[in-house]
Design an enzyme around this catalytic site. Structure first.
Site, mmCIF file in Angstrom:
data_model
loop_
_atom_site.group_PDB
_atom_site.id
_atom_site.type_symbol
_atom_site.label_atom_id
_atom_site.label_comp_id
_atom_site.label_asym_id
_atom_site.label_seq_id
_atom_site.Cartn_x
_atom_site.Cartn_y
_atom_site.Cartn_z
ATOM 1 N N GLU A 285 5.238 -1.356 2.205
ATOM 2 C CA GLU A 285 4.611 -0.125 1.704
ATOM 3 C C GLU A 285 5.623 1.006 1.578
ATOM 4 O O GLU A 285 5.450 1.910 0.766
ATOM 5 C CB GLU A 285 3.470 0.311 2.640
ATOM 6 N N HIS A 306 8.782 -26.725 9.061
ATOM 7 C CA HIS A 306 8.139 -27.938 8.554
ATOM 8 C C HIS A 306 7.249 -27.636 7.349
ATOM 9 O O HIS A 306 6.430 -28.468 6.956
ATOM 10 C CB HIS A 306 7.358 -28.617 9.680
ATOM 11 N N LYS A 420 -8.464 0.306 -5.012
ATOM 12 C CA LYS A 420 -9.615 1.077 -4.518
ATOM 13 C C LYS A 420 -10.386 1.663 -5.694
ATOM 14 O O LYS A 420 -11.616 1.617 -5.730
ATOM 15 C CB LYS A 420 -9.145 2.227 -3.622
HETATM 16 O O1 PA5 Z 1 0.460 3.165 6.066
HETATM 17 C C1 PA5 Z 1 -0.554 3.662 5.588
HETATM 18 O O2 PA5 Z 1 -0.666 4.888 5.440
HETATM 19 C C2 PA5 Z 1 -1.737 2.813 5.187
HETATM 20 O O3 PA5 Z 1 -1.465 1.472 5.269
HETATM 21 C C3 PA5 Z 1 -2.936 3.131 6.060
HETATM 22 O O4 PA5 Z 1 -2.598 2.910 7.394
HETATM 23 C C4 PA5 Z 1 -4.161 2.285 5.695
HETATM 24 O O5 PA5 Z 1 -4.414 2.362 4.341
HETATM 25 C C5 PA5 Z 1 -5.378 2.748 6.480
HETATM 26 O O6 PA5 Z 1 -5.668 4.077 6.187
HETATM 27 P P1 PA5 Z 1 -6.619 4.948 7.087
HETATM 28 O O7 PA5 Z 1 -6.028 5.018 8.457
HETATM 29 O O8 PA5 Z 1 -6.663 6.273 6.410
HETATM 30 O O9 PA5 Z 1 -7.974 4.272 7.113
#
Ligand code: PA5
Length: 444
Positions: A285, A306, A420
């Site tokens: 990310e 394996h 989303k």
């Molecule tokens: O690293 C990030 O910001 C995302 O992966 C969030 O952790 C994830 O989308 C969850 O978001 P939230 O904590 O707002 O529910």
């Protein structure tokens, strides 16, 4: 104090030291940007000085809340997705007895939900909880994420039915933004105990905040030692006294520039499986954007030798490996002698299982290097809260440096919104009418 170590000799047949060193200047500038807060995404670097400055009061509050949940619950479900669950899962699994889920010990179990929308997963979880004394930690920074919101609605209703609304209130803890989001409003209305996720810390960098610390404390592990390990690593990395994070960041970027587009994080200890999952989110990310970024993958060896071993040894030569090597396992187990030796294993008799594992690790590193796969080795003295704290901070700071070297904003995730938008449009969420019409037209 021992410090985790990074060894890069296994990359030198592929890239030379001079090209790694050539990136030093840009790497040092990247680290400076993290320290001074002058890089892109600088409104999300609250994690940089977090472990050194976390307040004793907050740690005491987390420990007391964990103790309160532990006293009431045999199971606590941590609800969250992405950065709101992966760190806690990684640390809890690394420190837990692998089979404790099947034993009847007194320790409170931490389970996870809200990290998927699997109907069977949620049904089976509800079924499992039906005769259990359970509690909930619901975690969402935005307070609006769909997956955890669905899981929380289901489990909140179940808990209230099982123990009544007043007792349920004592068993629910929320971790979310100080003011914004549906989860904050719900928390205020219901009067739940809550913790705040600071504005300047993004989800995937939040494991050392209450997001990770509360579930880890509920599972019975030492959060003070975890923070101490991270704080020691922070002091050493930020002051330049230890350059393991810098070395890792420079080396992986040099490999990327030489055409190695995939990094595989390898462990030889199944307890580290979810550390690989956490690391994939952290790097995937943070770096995968603007048409750039190393693709992070992970394997558990020797298991995956394996299956994926063939591909890694012989497939397209666009990969490099980063091995997390644990120097000492917690327990000792020796291979017994057998008089008959029908299995032909007596040549191993008397050896520790870990000695065999270490030879598998070394043999694989050599074979993969011979097969065209550069290798970085990260040595961890042992799996303990203190060294996991070091490892977390090491990967976080290396990720910040690496993202800046790559030339991206490591602290945003604009690409996560695409699915989303479509999902909300398809589900006809109020406010998504325009997108609904557009997607329906596409599907015709
Ligand atoms: O690293 C990030 O910001 C995302 O992966 C969030 O952790 C994830 O989308 C969850 O978001 P939230 O904590 O707002 O529910």
């Amino acid at each position: 104090m021992d410090i985790i170590n990074v060894e890069t000799t296994g990359v030198l047949g592929f890239v030379d030291q001079a090209s790694i060193d050539a990136l030093k200047d840009v790497g040092n500038k990247a680290l400076r940007k993290l320290i001074d807060g002058t890089g892109v995404g600088n409104d999300y670097i609250g994690w940089v000085n977090l472990p050194q400055h976390i307040s004793g009061e907050l740690l005491d509050d987390i420990s007391a809340t964990a103790a309160q949940l532990r006293s009431r619950c045999e199971v606590v479900v941590a609800i969250g997705i992405g950065g709101s669950y992966l760190g806690a899962k990684a640390i809890i699994e690394a420190l837990s007895n692998t089979f404790s889920a099947y034993t009847n010990n007194a320790n409170t179990k931490v389970l996870f939900a809200g990290q998927n929308i699997g109907e069977d997963y949620l049904y089976e979880l509800q079924d499992f909880l039906r005769d259990k004394q359970f509690g909930i930690i619901v975690i969402s920074k935005s307070g609006t994420t769909t997956e955890p919101a669905i899981a929380f609605r289901l489990l909140k209703e179940q808990l209230e039915q099982q123990v009544g609304v007043d007792e349920a209130r004592k068993r629910i803890v929320a971790i979310t933004d100080a003011k914004k989001g549906a989860l904050r409003s719900l928390t205020v209305t219901e009067g739940y105990k809550s913790f705040v996720i600071a504005d300047n810390i993004g989800g995937r960098f939040s494991v050392l905040t209450p997001v990770g610390l509360l579930p880890i404390a509920v599972a019975g592990f030492d959060i003070h030692a975890l923070i101490k390990g991270a704080a020691d690593m922070a002091k050493l990395s930020l002051s330049g006294q230890n350059d393991c994070a810098m070395t890792y960041a420079l080396t992986r970027n040099t490999l990327y520039r030489s055409g190695k587009k995939i990094e595989i994080l390898v462990n030889y200890n199944p307890k580290l499986h979810s550390v690989g999952e956490w690391w994939k989110q952290l790097y995937g990310e943070s770096e995968g954007k603007d048409g750039k970024g190393i693709f992070p993958a992970s394997v558990d060896n020797t298991t995956d030798l394996h299956s994926m071993g063939q591909w890694i040894q012989d497939g397209e030569r666009t990969v490099f490996e980063t091995v997390i090597s644990v120097a000492a396992p917690e327990n000792e187990l020796r291979i017994p002698t057998d008089k008959e030796n029908l299995d032909g294993l007596n040549y191993l008799a008397g050896k520790r299982v870990d000695e065999v594992n270490k030879m598998a690790e070394l043999g694989t590193r050599i074979a993969h290097i011979d097969g065209g796969v550069p290798n970085i080795k990260i040595s961890l003295p042992c799996i303990s809260p203190y060294y996991l704290g070091q490892l977390i901070y090491f990967f976080e700071v290396a990720c910040g440096i690496s993202g800046y070297i790559l030339g991206v904003n490591p602290f945003n995730q604009p690409g996560v919104e695409g699915y989303k938008r479509n999902m909300f449009a398809l589900l006809e969420k109020p406010g998504y009418e325009k997108e609904s019409n557009a997607i329906k037209a596409k599907l015709k």
